[in-house]
Write a protein that holds these residues in place. Structure first.
Motif, PDB file in Angstrom:
ATOM      1  N   ALA A 144       0.888  -1.140   0.033  1.00  0.00           N
ATOM      2  CA  ALA A 144       0.043  -0.057  -0.032  1.00  0.00           C
ATOM      3  C   ALA A 144       0.891   1.250   0.011  1.00  0.00           C
ATOM      4  O   ALA A 144       1.941   1.400   0.552  1.00  0.00           O
ATOM      5  CB  ALA A 144      -0.722  -0.134   1.369  1.00  0.00           C
ATOM      6  N   THR A 145       0.358   2.202  -0.829  1.00  0.00           N
ATOM      7  CA  THR A 145       1.018   3.474  -0.760  1.00  0.00           C
ATOM      8  C   THR A 145       0.213   4.883  -0.743  1.00  0.00           C
ATOM      9  O   THR A 145      -1.307   4.460  -0.924  1.00  0.00           O
ATOM     10  CB  THR A 145       1.827   3.817  -1.996  1.00  0.00           C
ATOM     11  OG1 THR A 145       0.920   3.821  -3.202  1.00  0.00           O
ATOM     12  CG2 THR A 145       2.957   3.044  -2.226  1.00  0.00           C
ATOM     13  N   ASP A 146       0.377   5.689   0.163  1.00  0.00           N
ATOM     14  CA  ASP A 146      -0.459   7.011   0.351  1.00  0.00           C
ATOM     15  C   ASP A 146      -0.376   7.862  -0.906  1.00  0.00           C
ATOM     16  O   ASP A 146       0.250   7.574  -1.989  1.00  0.00           O
ATOM     17  CB  ASP A 146      -0.279   7.371   1.507  1.00  0.00           C
ATOM     18  CG  ASP A 146       0.908   8.294   1.714  1.00  0.00           C
ATOM     19  OD1 ASP A 146       1.584   8.498   0.623  1.00  0.00           O
ATOM     20  OD2 ASP A 146       1.481   8.556   2.847  1.00  0.00           O
ATOM     21  N   GLU A 147      -1.169   9.050  -0.565  1.00  0.00           N
ATOM     22  CA  GLU A 147      -1.222   9.973  -2.015  1.00  0.00           C
ATOM     23  C   GLU A 147       0.095  10.520  -2.195  1.00  0.00           C
ATOM     24  O   GLU A 147       0.349  10.994  -3.391  1.00  0.00           O
ATOM     25  CB  GLU A 147      -2.448  11.088  -1.532  1.00  0.00           C
ATOM     26  CG  GLU A 147      -2.882  11.858  -2.660  1.00  0.00           C
ATOM     27  CD  GLU A 147      -3.893  10.996  -3.552  1.00  0.00           C
ATOM     28  OE1 GLU A 147      -3.550  10.893  -4.772  1.00  0.00           O
ATOM     29  OE2 GLU A 147      -4.679  10.339  -2.965  1.00  0.00           O
ATOM     30  N   ASN A 148       0.962  10.943  -1.099  1.00  0.00           N
ATOM     31  CA  ASN A 148       2.123  11.084  -1.692  1.00  0.00           C
ATOM     32  C   ASN A 148       3.094  10.017  -1.977  1.00  0.00           C
ATOM     33  O   ASN A 148       4.309  10.387  -2.376  1.00  0.00           O
ATOM     34  CB  ASN A 148       2.730  11.765  -0.194  1.00  0.00           C
ATOM     35  CG  ASN A 148       2.014  12.957   0.134  1.00  0.00           C
ATOM     36  OD1 ASN A 148       1.470  13.667  -0.626  1.00  0.00           O
ATOM     37  ND2 ASN A 148       1.792  13.179   1.628  1.00  0.00           N
ATOM     38  N   GLY A 149       2.861   8.997  -2.154  1.00  0.00           N
ATOM     39  CA  GLY A 149       3.798   7.998  -2.735  1.00  0.00           C
ATOM     40  C   GLY A 149       4.485   7.196  -1.600  1.00  0.00           C
ATOM     41  O   GLY A 149       5.235   6.316  -1.703  1.00  0.00           O
ATOM     42  N   SER A 153       2.045   0.394   5.783  1.00  0.00           N
ATOM     43  CA  SER A 153       1.992  -1.133   6.351  1.00  0.00           C
ATOM     44  C   SER A 153       0.538  -1.481   5.867  1.00  0.00           C
ATOM     45  O   SER A 153      -0.416  -0.622   5.783  1.00  0.00           O
ATOM     46  CB  SER A 153       2.317  -1.560   7.664  1.00  0.00           C
ATOM     47  OG  SER A 153       1.237  -0.823   8.364  1.00  0.00           O
ATOM     48  N   ILE A 154       0.070  -2.865   5.470  1.00  0.00           N
ATOM     49  CA  ILE A 154      -1.017  -3.481   5.132  1.00  0.00           C
ATOM     50  C   ILE A 154      -1.906  -3.073   6.540  1.00  0.00           C
ATOM     51  O   ILE A 154      -3.128  -3.021   6.430  1.00  0.00           O
ATOM     52  CB  ILE A 154      -0.993  -4.728   4.797  1.00  0.00           C
ATOM     53  CG1 ILE A 154      -0.331  -4.808   3.434  1.00  0.00           C
ATOM     54  CG2 ILE A 154      -2.314  -5.477   4.654  1.00  0.00           C
ATOM     55  CD1 ILE A 154      -0.915  -3.881   2.198  1.00  0.00           C
ATOM     56  N   ALA A 155      -1.263  -3.449   7.604  1.00  0.00           N
ATOM     57  CA  ALA A 155      -1.985  -3.272   8.841  1.00  0.00           C
ATOM     58  C   ALA A 155      -2.674  -1.840   9.143  1.00  0.00           C
ATOM     59  O   ALA A 155      -3.884  -1.518   9.542  1.00  0.00           O
ATOM     60  CB  ALA A 155      -1.373  -3.437  10.155  1.00  0.00           C
ATOM     61  N   LYS A 156      -1.846  -0.832   8.711  1.00  0.00           N
ATOM     62  CA  LYS A 156      -2.533   0.556   8.796  1.00  0.00           C
ATOM     63  C   LYS A 156      -3.639   0.831   7.651  1.00  0.00           C
ATOM     64  O   LYS A 156      -4.534   1.662   7.963  1.00  0.00           O
ATOM     65  CB  LYS A 156      -1.277   1.564   8.665  1.00  0.00           C
ATOM     66  CG  LYS A 156      -0.576   1.676   9.903  1.00  0.00           C
ATOM     67  CD  LYS A 156       0.580   2.786   9.677  1.00  0.00           C
ATOM     68  CE  LYS A 156       1.255   2.983  11.233  1.00  0.00           C
ATOM     69  NZ  LYS A 156       2.107   4.173  10.796  1.00  0.00           N
ATOM     70  N   ALA A 157      -3.168   0.254   6.680  1.00  0.00           N
ATOM     71  CA  ALA A 157      -3.980   0.392   5.479  1.00  0.00           C
ATOM     72  C   ALA A 157      -5.622  -0.035   5.841  1.00  0.00           C
ATOM     73  O   ALA A 157      -6.761   0.363   5.583  1.00  0.00           O
ATOM     74  CB  ALA A 157      -3.758  -0.496   4.058  1.00  0.00           C
ATOM     75  N   PHE A 203      -0.865  -4.999  -6.439  1.00  0.00           N
ATOM     76  CA  PHE A 203      -1.218  -6.340  -6.115  1.00  0.00           C
ATOM     77  C   PHE A 203      -0.200  -7.213  -7.046  1.00  0.00           C
ATOM     78  O   PHE A 203      -0.272  -7.358  -8.303  1.00  0.00           O
ATOM     79  CB  PHE A 203      -2.570  -6.722  -6.619  1.00  0.00           C
ATOM     80  CG  PHE A 203      -3.228  -7.955  -6.150  1.00  0.00           C
ATOM     81  CD1 PHE A 203      -3.767  -8.109  -4.954  1.00  0.00           C
ATOM     82  CD2 PHE A 203      -2.939  -9.225  -6.959  1.00  0.00           C
ATOM     83  CE1 PHE A 203      -4.394  -9.250  -4.635  1.00  0.00           C
ATOM     84  CE2 PHE A 203      -3.498 -10.425  -6.490  1.00  0.00           C
ATOM     85  CZ  PHE A 203      -4.245 -10.502  -5.428  1.00  0.00           C
ATOM     86  N   LYS A 204       0.745  -8.036  -6.459  1.00  0.00           N
ATOM     87  CA  LYS A 204       1.537  -8.841  -7.281  1.00  0.00           C
ATOM     88  C   LYS A 204       1.051 -10.209  -7.283  1.00  0.00           C
ATOM     89  O   LYS A 204       0.459 -10.939  -6.291  1.00  0.00           O
ATOM     90  CB  LYS A 204       2.998  -8.908  -6.149  1.00  0.00           C
ATOM     91  CG  LYS A 204       3.792  -7.866  -6.167  1.00  0.00           C
ATOM     92  CD  LYS A 204       5.164  -8.069  -5.490  1.00  0.00           C
ATOM     93  CE  LYS A 204       6.106  -6.924  -5.604  1.00  0.00           C
ATOM     94  NZ  LYS A 204       7.447  -6.999  -4.847  1.00  0.00           N
ATOM     95  N   VAL A 205       0.900 -10.725  -8.445  1.00  0.00           N
ATOM     96  CA  VAL A 205       0.445 -12.067  -8.793  1.00  0.00           C
ATOM     97  C   VAL A 205       0.919 -12.692 -10.263  1.00  0.00           C
ATOM     98  O   VAL A 205       1.537 -11.910 -10.873  1.00  0.00           O
ATOM     99  CB  VAL A 205      -1.289 -11.795  -9.047  1.00  0.00           C
ATOM    100  CG1 VAL A 205      -1.452 -10.805 -10.218  1.00  0.00           C
ATOM    101  CG2 VAL A 205      -1.950 -13.218  -9.108  1.00  0.00           C
TER     102      VAL A 205
END
Length: 271
Positions: A144-149, A153-157, A203-205
């Protein structure tokens, strides 16, 4: 002694059955009595008259190995990139010496569970819990990344998605003169969270077995038009990335098959 019509027909039928007269047509046919029938004697033979059948698989590696093993001089494969499939005809033959085209191998790539999941969620309006559950279920594939790039962490997302607050405010302007009265109203709705909301999810797949890993970038949007906020994920550059996956499919298939068969893009209807 005169013969009856039935007797004459019987003599004619017996003569035709004995002679099996061939007719001069493009497709070989034999003149036989109406009361007779053609019997296929293959089932009484020690073996079949010729090899035929269809091999079907979802595995690109096994398909390539089978084609190489069954290599035939005039084998032709037809790749449908939209369906991510390939049909290999080992006895298609040539225009001068056409085959029956009933000895074949069929490859239909099956999307991985992760690729199927990301395709299913894109564009769907999900409630906060449904979205947070989806991120939690597939967290091993996500970044995950925020608006500023900045990376988060996924937990915070997940926490940010679960604690979205919607604030609404209104602003009105009134103007009065001798000849007219005007009024304008502006409503502002803002979605925020105690945590920083993710702007993108990467998403890595591996979309299909045998192909390389892809990173699908998902844009996170919050919809505030309803009573409760909903979230949507948009696959950025979807069409271009799907085309790249299809091109990789053809390249890998070319490599697996090698010189065992000639491959063409498209489909073939062997009527």
């Amino acid at each position: 002694m005169s013969l009856t019509k039935d007797a004459l027909q019987l003599i004619t039928d017996n003569a035709l059955a004995a002679a099996g007269k061939e007719l001069e047509t493009d497709t070989p046919v034999v003149l036989i009595p109406e009361g007779s029938k053609v019997v296929d004697l293959e089932r009484f033979q020690h073996g079949r008259s010729r090899f035929r059948g269809t091999y079907s698989t979802h595995s690109l590696v096994d398909f390539g190995a089978y084609v190489v093993e069954r290599a035939a001089p005039d084998a032709r494969g037809f790749i449908d990139q939209d369906a991510m499939s390939c049909v290999m005809l080992f006895n298609l033959g040539t225009p001068d010496l056409p085959g029956h085209a009933d000895d074949r191998a069929v490859l239909r790539l099956k999307a991985s569970a992760a690729f199927a999941a990301v395709q299913a969620v894109c564009g769907q309006a999900l409630a906060q819990k449904a979205m947070s559950d989806w991120i939690e279920d597939w967290n091993q594939h996500l970044a995950a990344t925020d608006e500023n790039g900045a990376t988060m962490s996924i937990a915070k997302a997940i926490a940010a998605v679960r604690t979205i607050t919607v604030k609404a405010s209104s602003e009105s302007d009134h103007a009065v003169s001798e000849t007219r009265t005007s009024r304008s109203t502006m409503d502002a709705i803002e979605a925020s969270s105690k945590e920083t909301l993710p702007a993108w999810l990467d998403f890595k797949v591996t979309p299909f077995e045998g192909l390389g890993e892809q990173v699908i970038r998902l844009r996170v949007s919050v919809i505030t038009s309803g009573a409760q906020p909903v979230l949507k994920l948009r696959w950025i550059g979807e069409e271009a990335q799907r085309e790249a996956i299809a091109q990789e499919f053809k390249a890998v298939l070319d490599d697996k098959v090698g010189t065992a068969a000639k491959l063409s893009l498209g489909t073939f209807d062997a009527k």
